[in-house]
Design a protein around this motif. Structure first.
Motif, short mmCIF file in Angstrom:
data_model
loop_
_atom_site.label_atom_id
_atom_site.label_comp_id
_atom_site.label_asym_id
_atom_site.label_seq_id
_atom_site.Cartn_x
_atom_site.Cartn_y
_atom_site.Cartn_z
N ALA A 155 0.82 -1.22 0.00
CA ALA A 155 0.00 0.00 0.00
C ALA A 155 0.85 1.26 0.00
N ASP A 156 2.17 1.12 0.10
CA ASP A 156 3.05 2.29 0.01
C ASP A 156 2.77 3.08 -1.27
N ALA A 157 2.53 2.33 -2.37
CA ALA A 157 2.27 2.99 -3.66
C ALA A 157 0.93 3.72 -3.63
N LEU A 158 -0.06 3.14 -2.96
CA LEU A 158 -1.35 3.81 -2.84
C LEU A 158 -1.24 5.05 -1.97
N LYS A 159 -0.37 5.01 -0.96
CA LYS A 159 -0.20 6.16 -0.06
C LYS A 159 0.22 7.41 -0.85
N TYR A 189 -5.58 -3.88 7.32
CA TYR A 189 -4.23 -4.39 7.57
C TYR A 189 -3.28 -3.94 6.46
N TRP A 190 -3.71 -4.10 5.22
CA TRP A 190 -2.89 -3.72 4.06
C TRP A 190 -2.63 -2.22 4.04
N LEU A 191 -3.67 -1.42 4.25
CA LEU A 191 -3.51 0.04 4.26
C LEU A 191 -2.54 0.47 5.35
N ALA A 192 -2.74 -0.04 6.57
CA ALA A 192 -1.89 0.35 7.69
C ALA A 192 -0.44 -0.07 7.49
N ALA A 193 -0.24 -1.23 6.85
CA ALA A 193 1.12 -1.68 6.57
C ALA A 193 1.84 -0.74 5.61
N THR A 426 3.63 -16.81 10.30
CA THR A 426 4.37 -15.82 9.53
C THR A 426 3.64 -15.59 8.20
N GLY A 427 4.25 -14.85 7.29
CA GLY A 427 3.66 -14.67 5.98
C GLY A 427 2.73 -13.49 5.88
N PHE A 428 2.88 -12.49 6.77
CA PHE A 428 2.09 -11.27 6.70
C PHE A 428 2.81 -10.22 5.85
N ILE A 429 2.05 -9.35 5.20
CA ILE A 429 2.61 -8.36 4.28
C ILE A 429 3.58 -7.41 4.98
N ASP A 430 3.39 -7.18 6.28
CA ASP A 430 4.27 -6.26 7.01
C ASP A 430 5.39 -6.96 7.76
N GLY A 431 5.48 -8.29 7.63
CA GLY A 431 6.55 -9.04 8.27
C GLY A 431 6.37 -9.28 9.76
N LYS A 445 2.90 -4.52 18.49
CA LYS A 445 3.88 -4.46 17.40
C LYS A 445 3.48 -3.51 16.27
N PHE A 446 2.22 -3.09 16.23
CA PHE A 446 1.74 -2.27 15.12
C PHE A 446 1.98 -0.78 15.36
N LYS A 447 2.45 -0.09 14.34
CA LYS A 447 2.65 1.36 14.43
C LYS A 447 1.30 2.09 14.40
N ILE A 448 0.37 1.58 13.62
CA ILE A 448 -0.95 2.19 13.50
C ILE A 448 -1.97 1.24 14.12
N GLY A 449 -2.77 1.75 15.06
CA GLY A 449 -3.78 0.92 15.71
C GLY A 449 -3.71 1.02 17.21
#
Length: 456
Positions: A155-159, A189-193, A426-431, A445-449
């Protein structure tokens, strides 16, 4: 509402019922007890027009319900709220549900009711799609290889797109199917990552848009493509075939599948009220037996998948073109038009213990409810475990599965050896890794939330 007409063979019922009559206790664990005759023979189950209703459709069409002495009718529902309400008031005996629905109802987010599940219907099966205009802007920021975009797309590209729109005073809107849907949590989850805040729910605002960079709203699955085409939303997260439909119509591009956000994530469940489960324990086991067999059949061969696509394309079920349904049900997934890639794990109905109701799956959904404010205050780890055990019924699943093993219909190795947890995932988009035994540690562990005792 369209429905499938009930199929019933009385002779098969009598034979099946006779075979099922047996001991019902004697101190044995639930999975070791032999189920007796179904307390209720005629049943009506609800579903939404999505490909992951397949286990219900297959169990009906292949006669697996009949084999268990059940006379089942399947009925499409208008939306997830109507479906849940009709299960609660008894118009439906059970239904194809969002994994978050039994949990949300039990903790009182939205409709309050005790809903339970003993069966996970599938793994994976969703994707996030954006409009052609948004894709054109995103694509400028994406790495390429061999003339194709490199996946998975973060989602970095969408940001970068959202930030540009924000400077112009334009809100960025996306659709998901229900506040407690997998789609809502996966999209968030994807957006926040990618550094985008999808917004919070509060006690006074249930829109989920407090402090949001991207405004999320509810749209019924079949209406997603047309709603995006009209410009009401600029993208969405939904199950199939409504992402592939956007490709076929030439109006949008799926940018990521849910198994690229979280590998082998649970998607739908089969839900009933707790009262129904208590009143009909033998019927419940019989239903789960039929559904397990359906899941096994779906994953047994590509020929079976092709046959399932034809079933699902019928108007009384999903009602989309077989070609559209087959695009994601037969081992591939098409992103940008013409960019069809292998996706053998996009829809999983039996492999990887897909049908078992793991406590850790339930707890993951609860962590996301807490993360985005649907659970308004911090809870101890024990609370998450208590809710999971109240809603998820692995003992019912094991009773059904063990009976199928005894009948030679599935193998002992098809059953997980577990205490209800998958271990560290494991296997999450944000690691970030997930341990269902430590929900508060996971949230930290999450920066957003939200985490710990935080409030919006």
């Amino acid at each position: 509402m369209p429905s499938s007409s009930p199929k019933f063979d009385r002779r098969r019922f009598v034979a099946s019922a006779t075979a099922l009559v047996g001991a019902t206790g004697l101190g044995l664990p639930a999975w070791a007890q032999k189920a007796g005759r179904p307390e209720k023979e005629s049943l009506k189950f609800g579903f939404i027009k999505l490909t992951d209703c397949a286990p219900l459709v297959v169990a009906y069409e292949k006669g697996y319900f009949e084999d268990e002495g059940l006379n089942v009718t399947l009925e499409a529902q208008a939306n997830w709220k109507v479906l849940l309400d009709r299960v609660i008031d008894g118009q439906l005996d059970g239904a194809h549900m969002l994994a978050g629905q039994p949990l949300g109802a039990t903790i009182g987010f939205g409709t309050k009711a005790d809903i339970v599940t003993a069966f996970s219907m599938d793994l994976n099966g969703n994707a996030i799609t954006v409009s052609n205009a948004v894709w054109a802007e995103m694509k400028q920021h994406l790495p390429m290889s061999g003339g194709k975009v490199v996946h998975p797309i973060k989602a970095d590209a969408l940001k970068k797109v959202v930030d540009a729109w924000k400077k112009e005073g334009k809100p960025f809107k996306m659709g998901m199917v229900f506040p407690v849907s997998t789609h809502n949590y996966e999209l968030r989850y994807w957006l926040a990552a990618g550094g985008l805040n999808p917004g919070y729910y509060t006690s006074t605002d249930n829109s989920g848009t407090k402090k949001a960079d991207v405004l999320l709203s509810v749209t019924p699955p079949p209406q997603m493509p047309s709603t995006m085409e009209a410009g009401t939303i600029h993208g969405y997260c939904v199950g199939e075939p409504w992402n592939q439909q956007a490709v076929f119509k030439g109006i949008g591009v799926p940018v990521i599948t849910d198994n690229e956000i979280w590998k082998n994530n649970p998607e739908k469940v089969f839900g009933v009220t707790a009262d129904w489960a208590k009143a009909n324990p033998n019927t419940h086991v019989a239903v789960i037996k039929a559904l397990i067999r359906a899941g096994q059949w779906l994953d047994a061969s590509m020929a079976n998948r092709v046959e399932a696509v034809k079933m699902l394309s019928k108007s009384q079920y999903v009602g989309a073109d077989a070609e559209v349904i087959g695009n994601s049900m037969t081992g591939t997934f098409e992103y940008e038009k013409g960019d069809k890639r292998p996706a053998p794990d996009f829809n999983v109905f039996f492999r990887n213990f897909a049908t078992y109701p793991f406590y850790s799956d339930a707890i993951w959904y609860l962590t996301q409810m807490r993360r985005w404010g649907q659970i308004g205050e911090g809870k101890p780890d024990s609370w998450y475990m208590d809710v999971a055990k109240k809603v998820y019924l692995p003992e019912v699943y094991m009773q059904a599965a063990k009976a199928l093993v005894a009948e030679g219909k599935i193998k002992e190795t098809d059953l997980p050896k577990t205490d209800g947890f998958k271990g560290v995932q494991t296997g999450f988009i944000d690691g970030i890794d997930y341990d269902g035994r430590k929900p508060n540690d996971y949230l930290s562990k999450f920066k957003i939330g939200l985490k710990a005792a935080e409030k919006v």
